[in-house]
Structures are given as C-alpha cells and as structure tokens.
Design an enzyme around this catalytic site. Structure first.
Site, PDB file in Angstrom:
ATOM      1  N   LYS A 296       7.453  13.065   0.946  1.00  0.00           N
ATOM      2  CA  LYS A 296       6.304  11.737   1.129  1.00  0.00           C
ATOM      3  C   LYS A 296       6.810  11.882   2.489  1.00  0.00           C
ATOM      4  O   LYS A 296       7.188  10.441   2.737  1.00  0.00           O
ATOM      5  CB  LYS A 296       6.731  11.297  -0.267  1.00  0.00           C
ATOM      6  CG  LYS A 296       5.985   9.985  -0.528  1.00  0.00           C
ATOM      7  CD  LYS A 296       5.957   9.195  -1.764  1.00  0.00           C
ATOM      8  CE  LYS A 296       4.849   8.373  -1.830  1.00  0.00           C
ATOM      9  NZ  LYS A 296       4.847   6.886  -0.802  1.00  0.00           N
TER      10      LYS A 296
ATOM     11  N   ASP B 205       6.731   8.141   5.158  1.00  0.00           N
ATOM     12  CA  ASP B 205       6.175   6.602   4.519  1.00  0.00           C
ATOM     13  C   ASP B 205       5.778   5.953   6.207  1.00  0.00           C
ATOM     14  O   ASP B 205       6.277   6.304   7.324  1.00  0.00           O
ATOM     15  CB  ASP B 205       7.857   6.078   5.124  1.00  0.00           C
ATOM     16  CG  ASP B 205       8.026   4.814   4.566  1.00  0.00           C
ATOM     17  OD1 ASP B 205       6.588   4.126   4.567  1.00  0.00           O
ATOM     18  OD2 ASP B 205       8.439   3.757   5.037  1.00  0.00           O
TER      19      ASP B 205
ATOM     20  N   TYR C  43      -1.967  16.801   4.965  1.00  0.00           N
ATOM     21  CA  TYR C  43      -1.397  16.633   3.596  1.00  0.00           C
ATOM     22  C   TYR C  43      -2.319  17.431   2.571  1.00  0.00           C
ATOM     23  O   TYR C  43      -1.809  18.153   1.737  1.00  0.00           O
ATOM     24  CB  TYR C  43      -0.444  15.603   3.157  1.00  0.00           C
ATOM     25  CG  TYR C  43      -1.403  14.355   2.683  1.00  0.00           C
ATOM     26  CD1 TYR C  43      -2.132  14.367   1.591  1.00  0.00           C
ATOM     27  CD2 TYR C  43      -0.626  13.663   3.216  1.00  0.00           C
ATOM     28  CE1 TYR C  43      -2.868  13.357   1.359  1.00  0.00           C
ATOM     29  CE2 TYR C  43      -1.656  12.540   3.169  1.00  0.00           C
ATOM     30  CZ  TYR C  43      -2.338  11.963   2.609  1.00  0.00           C
ATOM     31  OH  TYR C  43      -3.547  10.994   2.176  1.00  0.00           O
TER      32      TYR C  43
ATOM     33  N   LYS D 135       9.906   9.166  -5.890  1.00  0.00           N
ATOM     34  CA  LYS D 135      10.829   8.249  -5.194  1.00  0.00           C
ATOM     35  C   LYS D 135      12.309   8.656  -4.830  1.00  0.00           C
ATOM     36  O   LYS D 135      12.860   8.678  -5.797  1.00  0.00           O
ATOM     37  CB  LYS D 135      10.696   6.647  -5.422  1.00  0.00           C
ATOM     38  CG  LYS D 135       9.164   6.839  -5.492  1.00  0.00           C
ATOM     39  CD  LYS D 135       8.050   7.179  -4.062  1.00  0.00           C
ATOM     40  CE  LYS D 135       7.738   6.025  -3.147  1.00  0.00           C
ATOM     41  NZ  LYS D 135       7.493   4.457  -3.558  1.00  0.00           N
TER      42      LYS D 135
ATOM     43  N   CYS E  50      -2.192 -27.906 -12.049  1.00  0.00           N
ATOM     44  CA  CYS E  50      -2.971 -28.572 -13.034  1.00  0.00           C
ATOM     45  C   CYS E  50      -2.555 -29.266 -13.880  1.00  0.00           C
ATOM     46  O   CYS E  50      -3.067 -29.465 -15.024  1.00  0.00           O
ATOM     47  CB  CYS E  50      -5.107 -27.844 -13.298  1.00  0.00           C
ATOM     48  SG  CYS E  50      -3.710 -27.039 -14.632  1.00  0.00           S
TER      49      CYS E  50
ATOM     50  N   CYS F 104      -1.636 -20.334 -17.538  1.00  0.00           N
ATOM     51  CA  CYS F 104      -2.280 -21.278 -17.797  1.00  0.00           C
ATOM     52  C   CYS F 104      -3.708 -22.167 -18.236  1.00  0.00           C
ATOM     53  O   CYS F 104      -4.003 -20.267 -17.852  1.00  0.00           O
ATOM     54  CB  CYS F 104      -3.241 -21.992 -15.986  1.00  0.00           C
ATOM     55  SG  CYS F 104      -3.800 -23.084 -16.303  1.00  0.00           S
TER      56      CYS F 104
ATOM     57  N   CYS G 217      -8.748 -24.331 -13.853  1.00  0.00           N
ATOM     58  CA  CYS G 217      -7.203 -24.757 -12.487  1.00  0.00           C
ATOM     59  C   CYS G 217      -7.624 -24.706 -11.309  1.00  0.00           C
ATOM     60  O   CYS G 217      -8.364 -23.517 -10.936  1.00  0.00           O
ATOM     61  CB  CYS G 217      -5.954 -24.143 -12.824  1.00  0.00           C
ATOM     62  SG  CYS G 217      -4.799 -24.211 -12.036  1.00  0.00           S
TER      63      CYS G 217
END
Length: 687
Positions: free
Chosen positions: A135, A137, A248, A336, A433, A447, A452
């Site tokens: 994989k 990067d 790929y 990973k 708020c 909230c 808000c």
C-alpha cells in the site's frame, strides 16, 4: 503543416519521439535500459531544439512536453466514471480472517476450513485466491487514455469528482504519454487506470535540502511533497520534482476482457504502465498474512514509503458479485502497519462544535514529529474515551497516527504524573452558545440549539464547500463575518446576499463583493447528489448522496420516501435511512430546502432509461456467449434493471446458457431455475 519543412526534419522528429517513448518503457516498466542517461538527455535536447525551430510540428504527447506546459489559472474538476472508493482497514490477522469469512459468505463459498483445493483445466478451483499489493503512501490519481494517448489525469478528490491535473502528470517520466503498441499490440479505444504517485525517500531528502538552501520551508514527508507538487498551477515547477508512479488497477477499459485482477495488471504492464514488482498474485488468505509479515520486515529498506498492504479478491467476476458499500469495495481491504507513535504532553483540552451539534474534545499538544508529520492536535473522541483512558490536562501521553488517520492519544504514561494534572469534564452547556448539552446516541454529547453559531457556521462552510455547491470565495473567514454580523443564519440565506452589505465587510471591496455574488449565481445549477451532500444530512456523504440521487427522481420523492423505500436502495442501511427520514420530517428543514429552490437553484437530474424490464431479476451466465462478452452482457442486464451474479441459488431468476456450459446448468435444473438462451435474453430486454 508547412510545406517548407523538409521531410527529413519531420522524419527525424518522429523518430526521436518514438525512440524516447520506447526508452522510457525500457527504463521504467521493464527496468532494462538500452542507453545511458547521458545519451537519453542528448536525444531529448535534440528533439527540443528541432521542435523549437519548427513549432508547427508540436505535439501534446511529445516526450518534450514533460518539461512543463503553460501555467493554469485554476484546477477544473471532473467526475470519475467509476467512483474511486476508499478501502476498509484491518489492523490485525483477525480482521483479515474476518474479511475472508465475509467474502466467502457473500459468494456462497464454504468456510476456509472446509475449502478444498483441486486442479481444473490448469486453474485452481473452489479456492478463493487473493492478490496482495504494497500500500503506497502516495497520492491516488486516475489516468485516461483515448486511442492510446493520455488525454486526462485527475486526483482522487472525494472519490466521485477529482481535480484535473493533466499538465502536471504529463511531466512525470514514468507516466506513458502514448501506450505501447510494439509487436502489434491491440490498443483499447479508452483506458481509465488508477495509480499512486509518490516520491522516493532519497529524492525527497535532496528536494528538502535544496529548499532549505533557498530559504524555503521543507516538506513534512514524501507524501505531502508529492501532493504539493501535483497541485502546482505551473507545471514547470512539477517537472522539477522527482515524482514516480505505480499503477494498481483499472477504472474502465474498452475492447479488453480479463478474468482476474492480476491479468489486468499484466495487461497494463504490456501497455507501458509501471506496476509494483512486489505484488504477490494468486495466493490464499493465509499466504497474505505471511506476506504481510514479510513486508513489515522489509518496509524500512524499501526506497519509498508504504503504510500497509492491500488485499484484493483476484477473480474479477467475484469482485463484481461482491460489489461495494457506499464507501468501500467489499472485495478489498487494507491491512495497515502498526501506527507510528511518539511521546508528548497535553497542554490543554478544547471542545469543538460540529455542524450536527456534536461536541468533540481535542487535545492541544506540545508539537511532536510523528512519522514525519508535526502533530500539535489529537482527537479524544468523546467523554467516555477520556474516562476510559483517564486522560488529564498536563499528562504525558503516547500519541499515534497511521496514514491519513487523525492523530489520537493511545494512552497516558502514568509514571510521568506529578500530581499537578487536572481532570477534564465535558461542559454541561455549549462552549459557543451556552445552550444545554444533551447526551444522545454513540456516546456523543451534542449542543441542543440548532441555531448555535458554531453549528450554523459549520453547516454553511459545508454547504459552500467544493464538493457541495462549490461557491468560490466563500471561505472560513468570510463565513465567520457573515454569521457574526447577522447577515446569514442559514445556508439558504446565501442566495439572498446583498452586494451593498458585503462591501461593508472587512477586506470586501466592490470587486470582491461582485465576484462573490457572481459565484453564488454560478452555483445555482447543481446535480442532485451534490445538492443532497450539501444539505449536511447526518451519515450522508458523497457516495450515499449518489446512491440516493440515483434511486429517487426528485427532491419531493426523497422528502416523502418511507424507511422501507429508503432501505430498498442498495447500500442504504437502517441507520442512514432513519437519518434521512428524520431530516425531512423536520418542518424547518423542509422549509429551508424550499427556500433554496425558490431562490432559483436548479437541480440537474441524469436521464434514466424509461424501460427497465429486468427490474429486480437475478441472472447467472454459464458457458460462452456468441454475440457479446460476459462484461457486455452484465452491463446490458444492469442497464435494464437486472443484476448478475456468479453462483446459482434459489434466488436466481434466470440462467443464461452459452456454449460449453459448466456445472451451473445441472444445479439450475435441480433447483427448477428458468434456463434461457442469449436470444431469449435479448427478447426479455426489448419487451
């Protein structure tokens, strides 16, 4: 073409171009150069000199175009014909074995412990095989070729749309400008391929050394350097950066058929593309676990960065049968590597308020370099997570990041505590708020005030973002001013902005105000999927928005859709359906949508075929068809509303019989499945 140019000059230019294309293929794909770098450079300089003397002979696919073209004013965007989905992640062997179990179950194959291995016509049968790939990067891109010529390169973007970076990608030597036609190789009329652009570690270090000598800021890591290089408006800058590519996979390709992912990669290599030599094809799931350990050990000795291994089901028909969720293919997973970790100190904990009202605690850290990236913030997720890990202000902590994952606090180093650390409590009122904070689902505090300012600002930023209405000029600072001054309190207010009021804002003169008004007006034509994404409905990202837009033919139909109608769309689960239903049940939301449409916003819908005679029908093919390939048959069936799968079951409606059928015929007869010929399929579709 000018008649004054001697034929010998034209022939010389053509010969040089062909020779340089071939030497690029020898060097980057076959790893078998036939000439020295110095000789290659001399040939290139000779070509550039001839083209400069005869500009009328210029060609966009000449090897000389790699030196960089004319600077751009901005990047355009383009839709991917096949979405570039993200991958689900696995972090240990158990995750990968569970992935294999899910794949087998969805394909109707026996569990791994019961699978048998036997030879059949030289191919391994009854055993699920995978391809394992490092994989990279780097930066994911899509390349599009028409009649063998590179015509488009774009970033992954949001997976649905990306930015056009053709001029920059053409400067990368390992990207073929023309596909390889040696030995009479057939060139598909259209090729869409995906790859990863990266920068080798030693070239990255040299680039940073050069930047430091020029008093420029160094790049944090090779991935950032590659991304920054691709987003230069001036391709001549990109041309100076040491970028490379590995391909790929395929997005879409005409005129060629493959049985396996590995076959497709080999075909790409033959066409002139680079593929990673460390790819391991046709292996069992246990082999992938062994190869993961091998890659983990050798990763630090590789000339480029990898952050894991990608495991893909090799059989392309299996891939098609498995399909994808709204976010990820079901036939692939990223395993990973263990995250990079460093120690630092929590200086404070702030609480951010998102567009859905969610309160997220964020640790402000003493800056620390984690895997080549300076980290000064880390998510603490929620109050439950803080309590579970006993995280306090002033603690010395272990911080980790893995690839693109937001940095997080792994654990507190208790032995470093001095007694001065402070216990953190989530606020009982919104820090923005002052409204009441309530605990809802998923252990998230929210909230309770839809008005808000923090929520309003976040919703407006999302609404105007590039992947939504794409209103150029409506950035964070301007949104902050507009909301703070009471000029807008909802994203519907954007379409009623007044030029005179805008001019009174900080750094907003007449020209800037006019530009913003024009940008708002230009945004009023929008596709249904981007419109839905812009609304900020919880759990509705770009891919889910695309599924909903494809399923429902108007905003009114989606607004009134029941839970059952929503979950009938493939990829829409109960949680997403409930969120969509809840959004449109709110009177205020329905009024806001109506206000947007009344402001002149036009939703664009893609035309759908009126006749879908195979709606809901499940097909299986066996044997070879005469008038079309399997891929063409699948596209035809799906266009008519049907689906195609690989295995016969009681849910199968039709078995399409071709020449030399296999064991599926006997099973279909046993289950009483209706068996039809290719001609019968044509008749069904034309009903």
């Amino acid at each position: 073409m000018s008649s004054n140019i001697e034929p010998a000059v034209t022939e010389k230019i053509e010969n040089l171009r062909n020779a340089l294309h071939r030497h690029n293929y020898q060097y980057y794909v076959l790893d078998d150069p036939e000439i020295s770098d110095a000789e290659y450079d001399r040939m290139m300089q000779e070509l550039i000199a001839l083209e400069s003397a005869h500009p009328e002979l210029a060609s966009p696919d000449s090897p000389s175009s790699r030196v960089g073209g004319i600077p751009l004013d901005k990047f355009e965007s383009v839709a991917h014909s096949v979405p570039m989905l993200s991958l689900d992640n696995g972090f240990n062997d158990s995750d990968i074995l569970e992935f294999d179990k899910r794949v087998r179950k969805n394909l109707g194959l026996p569990p791994r412990s019961q699978a048998t291995l036997r030879e059949q016509k030289g191919n391994v049968a009854d055993e699920l095989l995978y391809t394992a790939e490092p994989k990279m990067d780097g930066v994911a891109v899509e390349l599009v070729y028409e009649n063998g010529r590179l015509v488009m390169a774009s970033t992954r973007g949001d997976g649905v749309r990306g930015e056009v970076i053709t001029s920059n990608v053409k400067t990368i030597p390992s990207v073929p400008l023309l596909l390889n036609q040696e030995n009479g190789r057939k060139i598909p009329s259209r090729v869409e391929v995906r790859g990863e652009i990266f920068m080798k570690a030693d070239r990255f270090r040299k680039l940073n050394e050069e930047r430091l000598r020029m008093n420029l800021s160094p790049f944090a890591n090779p991935r950032n350097a590659a991304a920054g290089s691709l987003r230069q408006l001036d391709p001549r800058i990109t041309a100076k950066r040491p970028l490379e590519i590995f391909l790929y996979g395929i997005g879409r390709i005409t005129d060629l058929e493959f049985e396996s992912h590995w076959d497709s990669l080999q075909a790409l290599k033959g066409l002139g593309f680079r593929i990673n030599p460390l790819i391991r094809p046709g292996i069992t799931i246990q082999d992938t676990l062994d190869y993961y350990k091998e890659l983990s050990e050798k990763r630090h000795n590789l000339p480029y960065d990898i952050d894991g291994m990608v495991i893909k089901v090799d059989n392309l028909l299996f891939q098609s049968q498995l399909g994808a969720t709204s976010k990820s293919p079901r036939w692939a997973i990223a395993y990973k590597f263990k995250a990079v970790q460093e120690t630092t100190r929590i200086m404070s904990i702030d609480v951010q308020v998102g567009r859905t009202g969610a309160l997220t605690p964020v640790a402000r850290l003493e800056p620390v370099n984690v895997g080549g990236v300076m980290v000064s913030n880390a998510t603490l997720h929620n109050e439950d997570e803080i309590r579970r890990k006993d995280i306090r202000v002033g603690d010395t902590v272990l911080v980790q990041r893995a690839g693109d994952v937001i940095p997080e606090v792994v654990k507190v180093i208790g032995s470093k505590r001095t007694g001065a650390e402070q216990i953190f409590n989530m606020p009982q009122t919104c820090p923005v708020c002052g409204a009441e904070v309530v605990d809802r689902d998923e252990a998230v505090s929210r909230c309770n005030n839809m008005n808000c300012p923090a929520q309003i600002k976040a919703r407006i930023r999302h609404f105007a973002s590039k992947r939504a209405f794409d209103i150029e000029g409506l950035g964070d600072k301007l949104v902050e001013q507009l909301v703070s001054r009471g000029l807008i309190s909802s994203y519907a207010d954007i379409f009623n902005l007044d030029k005179e009021n805008l001019q009174r804002l900080e750094r907003m003169g007449p020209k800037s105000a006019a530009n913003l008004i024009n940008a708002v007006e230009a945004s009023k034509k929008i596709t249904f999927d981007r419109f839905l994404y812009a609304l900020g409905i919880r759990h509705v990202g770009e891919n889910v928005a695309g599924i909903l837009a494809d399923k429902f033919e108007s905003a009114d139909k989606l607004c009134s859709a029941s839970l059952n109608e929503l979950t009938a769309a493939e990829g829409i689960g109960p949680e997403i359906a409930q969120s969509v239903r809840h959004f449109f049940e709110q009177d205020e939301n329905r009024k806001t949508v109506a206000r947007i449409l009344d402001s002149g916003v036009e939703i664009l819908f893609e035309a759908k075929p009126e006749n879908r005679p195979l709606e809901g029908k499940l097909f299986v093919l066996t044997g070879s068809l005469e008038g079309m390939t399997r891929s063409e048959a699948q596209k035809m069936i799906e266009a008519a509303g049907g689906k195609m799968t690989n295995s016969v079951s009681r849910n199968t409606d039709y078995l399409v019989l071709g020449k030399s059928p296999g064991s599926k015929l006997a099973r279909a007869k046993k289950l009483g499945i209706e068996i039809i010929r290719e001609s019968d399929l044509d008749k069904l579709i034309k009903i």
